[in-house]
Design an enzyme around this catalytic site. Structure first.
Site, mmCIF file in Angstrom:
data_model
loop_
_atom_site.group_PDB
_atom_site.id
_atom_site.type_symbol
_atom_site.label_atom_id
_atom_site.label_comp_id
_atom_site.label_asym_id
_atom_site.label_seq_id
_atom_site.Cartn_x
_atom_site.Cartn_y
_atom_site.Cartn_z
ATOM 1 N N LYS B 59 0.869 -1.170 0.000
ATOM 2 C CA LYS B 59 0.000 0.000 0.000
ATOM 3 C C LYS B 59 0.916 1.232 0.000
ATOM 4 O O LYS B 59 1.971 1.225 0.654
ATOM 5 C CB LYS B 59 -0.880 -0.018 1.251
ATOM 6 C CG LYS B 59 -1.932 1.095 1.314
ATOM 7 C CD LYS B 59 -2.789 0.947 2.587
ATOM 8 C CE LYS B 59 -3.891 1.988 2.671
ATOM 9 N NZ LYS B 59 -4.710 1.848 3.902
ATOM 10 N N SER B 134 -9.677 1.980 2.997
ATOM 11 C CA SER B 134 -8.785 2.741 2.155
ATOM 12 C C SER B 134 -7.796 1.872 1.387
ATOM 13 O O SER B 134 -7.206 2.355 0.419
ATOM 14 C CB SER B 134 -7.984 3.732 3.010
ATOM 15 O OG SER B 134 -7.149 3.040 3.921
ATOM 16 N N SER B 158 -9.968 -0.448 7.094
ATOM 17 C CA SER B 158 -9.352 -0.250 5.778
ATOM 18 C C SER B 158 -8.686 -1.471 5.174
ATOM 19 O O SER B 158 -8.290 -1.438 4.003
ATOM 20 C CB SER B 158 -8.329 0.892 5.841
ATOM 21 O OG SER B 158 -8.990 2.127 5.865
#
Lengths: 483, 470
Positions: B59, B134, B158
């Site tokens: 990420k 997210s 997330s």
């Protein structure tokens, strides 16, 4: 009207740790800009603080040094505000639960009495960097070397009633922290910065007036002058029926006035909240006792010991003790010569004079305690008169060796041989018949004065090396026997 | 198959599908192939580690030395860290091959990946829908085989919510299990990194590599890290699974309920027992979270001021202008909204009513879980209230968007481990079962998910890649 000044002090003390409070960067003073700032100090994304245990230990040392309660669970908070030299946009400080809680600090005043000051709290925090305005044209430089340097903010109750008390407190604080070895306390380098909260009230009133805060005063002398000038300013306003605005002021040393910096009403809301990146500092009694075991003898205890064990006056003790190195030097001298009073006199007199002239600290003294003691021994045993001793001291300062070596090479030995002295006295008397007649005709009071002539003559003949006590005794005896 | 071949295959997949999905922000093919070749020679010499040669996408919230790390924001569009996050260096030490960095909601603030400065990520199961957020880029990349393993972070759901919406397995470890050092902070007391993979087994392998005490993160737990992978045990005999009445109430979508109950009955068949429990303060979780997280974020994001790094506005007229324009132009709308909310919650006069109250409620919510775990070993529920929704559906209504995390937020507030494992499809779109464990007991929820993945093939369902590439 008769005004009483009421003050509380906030001192930011830079702790002399090896590295910064939350990063591994060196915390030393004086490096080139930004050479001592790492990714943590720069507030780079993803960086996290790691608490420096040495800063905690130093804070606990301070707390124990003033007999304060140590918070068993103290917490770091974020103090939020924007400023270019504050890299993270918040300062990590302690707002809700400080590490050092209420304590009492006994400040020695010049007259030897002790003046108690209540300490409200002392908390750990990180310093900000510096904005540099005078290097780049039209631009401000940022130096983050100082960012993250550990500070202990020491806050007092409004217990001060005069500038003298405030300065005495700061000096005593300076002395304490250097004894504890937690800070160099150097005000000119910013290791000890002082904010003064000043208000005035009618004498006898119990309520506090509106206060102003004078920020960042950086010498003992400026503290005194800033207070006097702020007192005058507030008194003038109050006398003319005005009111004091609560605000932060800066002391301008050149003009000797304080100037408004910003008004508290428009001051930042710092939005303190607990710093989630750090755990609370939990301090148990084992830790406290381990730190307590490392405490040196502190100035208060040392003053008492110097007066009781060495017979020093309060005045001498109050001059020697605040300077840790001087106190150590004194004790080293006494250890060798066993004569505390003369040791104190020499240290506070000739030695301090020479050090001051040469802008040296006592740690740098070219005369070691052992050598000064050697000099005192030779005075005490009558080898040297005080006049000769001063010559030896000067020679010793210049590195000509120890007392006995200087006495030998310079031939400065005091003449205490009674036969040699007698011969000189006899010769002076024989060569001064008029003065002898005059002396014999005089009454007791006048004789004392007239004897000075003969002493001077013998001293001249002995090149100043005659033992004064022996000379006096011998001379009186001889003169009185002339009739 | 060599690591180089595997890496080539992943890079090809990225090349073919990323244009449609926008799951990856930065690809590092040369670097990846070089690591792959190094991995192959290590394998040949018999010097392999637990993840040697496994391609992986991080990420874009994890700092990677020398590789741009944007956090999905214009603010960090050009930011190249000089350091690796601890997670990155630990996984590197275990031999992974980093392919690049995944798209994400800006500063991890979002549940749909619509707040990224680098554009929305498409859900591979239906390109008109969001992938969740997210960590939406990570989930979408994983679901389409761009990498067999990805990392995510989970501050309020997330990892678990996008795992649910994209049909993959995602684990948020216990707070403190994985170091936060080098992870760009959103809400420090809630942020936690974790793995996302095709299976619970792979998550166990990755978690073992990621986890552990870090001197650089004071909040990382000083506890030994078990080998979660070799300790995997599919025997669920005697396992007590708690079903909170507050999750299985009338608000729960009936289709989701059906999928979750089907998954739970599989676990029951495997020997677990289902027990109704209470988490009486669950309904306070959203309000509590949306005070604490923005408050912490308002401070964490204060460093992006245009002074030292990151976006700086053109020609600032003075300091105030520099701050205002750099931050207004550098941050997107949702990030600005949360900074404002957080600043407000901490302001003089509001601190007690908001931040302090939220901290108190947080303790009450934590206590609810503690008490529940006296009766059960695992708590189960949905990972998200529904399946992936169309773009824009919730963007104009922040509260509706915040409701996406209604089942996950409390787990972050209590610092517990939670995972999402696929539980079948509703109209062709994946649904996730959430399993919540006791503090530092990731093993039990991994075991339960592992057993479910042995007994069912929900986790094997894949989106149709051909429709994506075309």
């Amino acid at each position: 009207m008769n005004w009483e000044i009421v003050m509380g002090l906030e001192v930011h003390l830079q702790l002399a740790t090896q590295s910064k409070i939350f990063s591994g960067s060196s915390a030393q003073f004086g490096a080139a800009p930004n050479e001592q700032a790492d990714a943590v100090d720069l507030g780079m994304p993803g960086m996290l603080p790691v608490l420096n245990e040495q800063a905690v230990r130093y804070a606990v040392k301070f707390g124990l040094g003033i007999g304060a309660r140590i918070g068993d669970r103290s917490v770091f908070d974020r103090k939020n505000y924007f400023y270019p030299d504050l890299p993270k946009g918040y300062q990590v400080s302690q707002f809700f639960s400080p590490i050092v809680c209420e304590g009492m600090f006994e400040v020695p005043l010049e007259d030897g009495t002790l003046f108690p000051i209540r300490i409200t709290r002392a908390h750990l925090e990180e310093d900000a960097g510096k904005s540099v305005h005078d290097v780049f044209q039209q631009e401000t430089g940022i130096d983050l070397n100082r960012a993250g340097t550990p500070l202990l903010e020491i806050v007092t109750e409004p217990d001060f009633r005069s500038a003298e008390q405030a300065v005495a407190y700061l000096k005593a604080l300076h002395s304490l922290v250097t004894y504890l070895g937690i800070s160099d306390g150097n005000m000119s380098e910013g290791s000890m910065r002082c904010d003064i909260n000043v208000s005035l009230r009618e004498k006898g009133s119990q309520t506090l007036g509106t206060r102003t805060e004078i920020k960042n005063v950086n010498s003992f002398r400026f503290v005194e002058r800033a207070i006097h000038s702020e007192y005058e300013r507030q008194a003038d306003i109050l006398e003319s029926g005005g009111t004091i605005t609560q605000e932060t002021r800066l002391y301008d040393a050149e003009q000797n006035v304080t100037r408004s910096m910003r008004s508290k009403e428009v001051a930042n809301d710092y939005r303190y909240f607990p710093e989630p990146d750090l755990l609370p500092i939990v301090i148990d009694s084992d830790y406290i006792e381990a730190v307590r075991a490392t405490l040196p003898e502190l100035p208060g205890a040392k003053r008492t010991r110097f007066t009781s064990d060495y017979g020093l006056s309060d005045y001498d003790a109050a001059l020697i003790v605040p300077h840790h190195a001087m106190a150590d030097y004194f004790e080293a001298v006494v250890q060798f010569c066993k004569a505390p009073k003369p040791a104190a006199n020499w240290i506070l007199g000739d030695l301090s004079g020479a050090l001051n002239r040469n802008e040296m600290g006592i740690e740098e003294s070219p005369i070691t305690p052992e050598r000064l003691a050697g000099l005192i021994v030779r005075i005490e045993d009558g080898t040297l008169s005080s006049k000769l001793a001063k010559q030896v001291f000067d020679a010793m300062w210049e590195g000509e060796g120890d007392t006995d070596e200087i006495v030998a090479t310079r031939g400065l030995k005091q003449v205490s041989d009674s036969a040699a002295l007698e011969a000189m006295v006899d010769e002076v008397i024989a060569n001064s018949p008029d003065q002898v007649t005059q002396y014999l005709a005089a009454d007791e009071a006048k004789r004392k004065k007239l004897s000075g002539f003969f002493v001077g003559q013998v001293m001249k003949a002995s090149k100043g090396q005659a033992n004064p006590q022996m000379l006096n005794a011998l001379l009186l005896e001889k003169l009185n026997n002339q009739s | 198959m060599s690591s180089e071949e595997l890496t080539q295959a992943c890079l090809k997949q990225i090349d073919e599908t990323n244009e449609a999905l926008n799951a990856v922000i930065t690809v590092c093919p040369e670097q990846a192939l070089e690591s792959a070749r190094a991995a192959d020679s290590a394998l040949a010499k018999g010097e392999s580690k637990s993840l040697t040669g496994i391609p992986l996408l991080h990420k874009d919230i994890f700092c990677t030395r020398g590789v741009r790390t944007t956090c999905g924001s214009r603010m960090l569009e050009q930011f190249v860290p000089a350091y690796d996050a601890t997670v990155v260096s630990k996984m590197k030490a275990e031999g992974v091959v980093m392919l690049g960095k995944c798209n994400m909601d800006e500063f991890a603030m979002g549940s749909s990946n619509e707040t990224s400065f680098f554009g929305t990520v498409k859900n591979p199961w239906d390109l008109s829908c969001v992938p969740g957020g997210s960590s939406g880029g990570s989930a979408a990349a994983l679901a389409t085989g761009m990498a067999p393993l990805v990392t995510g972070t989970d501050t309020g759901g997330s990892i678990r919510q996008p795992a649910s919406l994209c049909g993959v397995t995602g684990l948020k470890p216990t707070y403190g299990r994985v170091s936060r050092l080098g992870i760009i902070a959103f809400a420090s007391s809630l942020d936690q990194a974790g793995p996302m993979a095709r299976t619970a087994e792979d998550c166990a392998l990755a978690l073992t590599a990621m986890a552990g005490m870090d001197d650089g993160d004071s909040t990382s737990a000083n506890l030994p890290v078990p080998d979660f992978h070799s300790a995997l045990n599919p025997n669920l005999q005697g396992l007590r699974i708690g079903l909170p009445r507050e999750y299985f109430n009338d608000d729960l979508n009936t289709d989701v309920r059906a999928r979750i109950m089907a998954a739970l009955s599989e676990l029951e068949k495997a020997g677990a027992s289902l027990i109704d429990i209470d988490l009486p303060h669950s309904h306070y979780a959203i309000a509590t979270y949306y005070v604490i997280a923005p408050a912490e974020a308002s401070a964490n994001l204060a460093r992006y001021d245009g002074v030292r790094f990151g976006y700086r506005c053109e020609q600032p007229s003075d300091l105030e202008d520099l701050y205002q324009r750099s931050r207004s132009e550098g941050f997107g709308e949702e990030v600005q909204r949360r900074i404002l909310v957080g600043t407000y919650a901490l302001s003089a006069g509001f601190y007690d009513a908001y931040f302090n109250k939220a901290q108190q409620v947080r303790r009450v919510i934590t206590e609810d879980f503690r008490r529940a775990f006296e009766q059960v070993d695992v708590i189960a529920g949905p990972s998200a209230p529904g399946v992936a929704f169309p773009f824009g559906a919730k963007q104009q209504d922040p509260i509706a968007m915040y409701m996406e995390d209604i089942y996950t937020l409390a787990v972050n507030l209590a610092g517990l481990p939670g995972l999402s494992t696929p539980a079948g499809l509703i109209n062709g779109m994946p649904v996730g079962l959430q399993l919540i464990g006791k503090p530092f007991d990731e093993q039990t929820i991994l075991n339960a998910a592992h057993r479910l993945q042995i007994d069912t093939d929900w986790h094997s369902a894949r989106p149709n890649l051909e429709t994506i590439a075309s």
